[in-house]
Write an enzyme that holds these catalytic residues in place. Structure first.
Site, mmCIF file in Angstrom:
data_model
loop_
_atom_site.group_PDB
_atom_site.id
_atom_site.type_symbol
_atom_site.label_atom_id
_atom_site.label_comp_id
_atom_site.label_asym_id
_atom_site.label_seq_id
_atom_site.Cartn_x
_atom_site.Cartn_y
_atom_site.Cartn_z
ATOM 1 N N SER A 144 0.830 -1.148 -0.023
ATOM 2 C CA SER A 144 -0.071 0.025 -0.166
ATOM 3 C C SER A 144 0.586 1.154 -0.032
ATOM 4 C CB SER A 144 -1.076 -0.016 1.200
ATOM 5 O OG SER A 144 -1.590 1.305 1.400
ATOM 6 N N TYR A 157 -1.557 -1.645 10.716
ATOM 7 C CA TYR A 157 -1.690 -1.852 9.454
ATOM 8 C C TYR A 157 -0.605 -1.253 8.408
ATOM 9 C CZ TYR A 157 -3.614 -1.514 4.529
ATOM 10 O OH TYR A 157 -3.490 -1.687 3.260
#
Length: 267
Positions: A144, A157
């Site tokens: 990401s 995360y």
């Protein structure tokens, strides 16, 4: 491990293939002639995707599996052997996020995130690295743009995705002389089931962002092309590239409050 490759059909393994980016990656690999292995927990969705791929002339195998379950990697290896398959391409897409302060989010869920996003991805890569090397294939890890910065109110995360990118770039360097391509796909926000699982407010800031977001299909296309072009990091979308550049150039003391404010707006 070597016997996994002897006399077997080369296949592309896609984890987290039941929806979103994973499903789109499976579609594009199948469309390009790869025999794909769809791995996820939801058999009904996997079977529907396999039927769709078969209807367009592709080949897809379904393996229902919780990658964090005990003996999961062993079970996947056995299932591949029984199907007469050997990994040529590994697509590590399975993962999830949780938004909110680390002190308030469920401890077990946050540790489960580390188990899936980091441990399972690493275990799959290490287990299947040798047959991939023998096939001179490739590894596509989905991280990401979060991997380029710390994430207040999304701490675990962001940290897991930083690991994925670091791990990917390192093994890309190690395996390049052996003819193996390794690429890390770093999308920005994509409207998939990820947001609901993470706890985003889909009627607020995310809805306002929707017109500027890169689609899961486009992310998958760029990930596929980036892997075979030998690009070690792929960031789809102009705004996402800008965000990465901004994060890299901005002092942490300035960046952190901005990121914390942005994440607060998504809950």
């Amino acid at each position: 491990m070597n016997d996994l490759a002897v006399g077997r059909t080369k296949a592309t393994i896609v984890t987290g293939a039941s929806e979103g980016i994973g499903a789109e990656l499976a579609r594009i690999f199948a469309a390009k002639g790869h025999e794909v292995v769809l791995v996820a927990r939801r058999r009904d969705r996997l079977e529907a995707l396999a039927a769709e791929i078969a209807s367009t002339g592709g080949k897809a195998h379904v393996i229902e599996l919780d990658l964090c379950g005990e003996g999961a990697i062993d079970a996947l290896e056995v299932a591949l052997r029984q199907a007469g398959l050997t990994p040529e391409i590994l697509v590590n897409n399975a993962g999830f996020g949780l938004i909110g302060p680390a002190s308030k989010l469920d401890e077990a869920e946050q540790l489960h995130m580390v188990e899936l996003n980091v441990k399972a991805l690493s275990a799959l890569t290490l287990r299947f690295m040798k047959p991939i090397m023998e096939a001179k294939g490739g590894i596509l890890n989905v991280a990401s743009i979060a991997s380029f910065m710390p994430g207040p109110n999304f701490a675990v995360y962001y940290a897991t995705k930083a690991y994925v990118r670091s791990f990917s770039e390192a093994i890309a360097q190690e395996l390049a002389p052996l003819g193996v391509k390794v690429s890390c796909l770093c999308p920005g926000p994509v409207l998939t089931g990820f947001q609901a699982r993470a706890g985003f407010d889909l009627t607020g800031a995310m809805a306002a962002l929707k017109p500027s977001l890169v689609s899961a299909e486009e992310v998958a296309r760029q990930g596929y092309e980036g892997l075979f072009a030998g690009r070690r990091v792929v960031v789809p979308g102009v705004m996402n590239k800008f965000t990465v550049a901004f994060a890299r150039l901005t002092p942490r003391a300035v960046l952190m409050p901005i990121l914390a404010f942005a994440q607060n707006g998504r809950t």
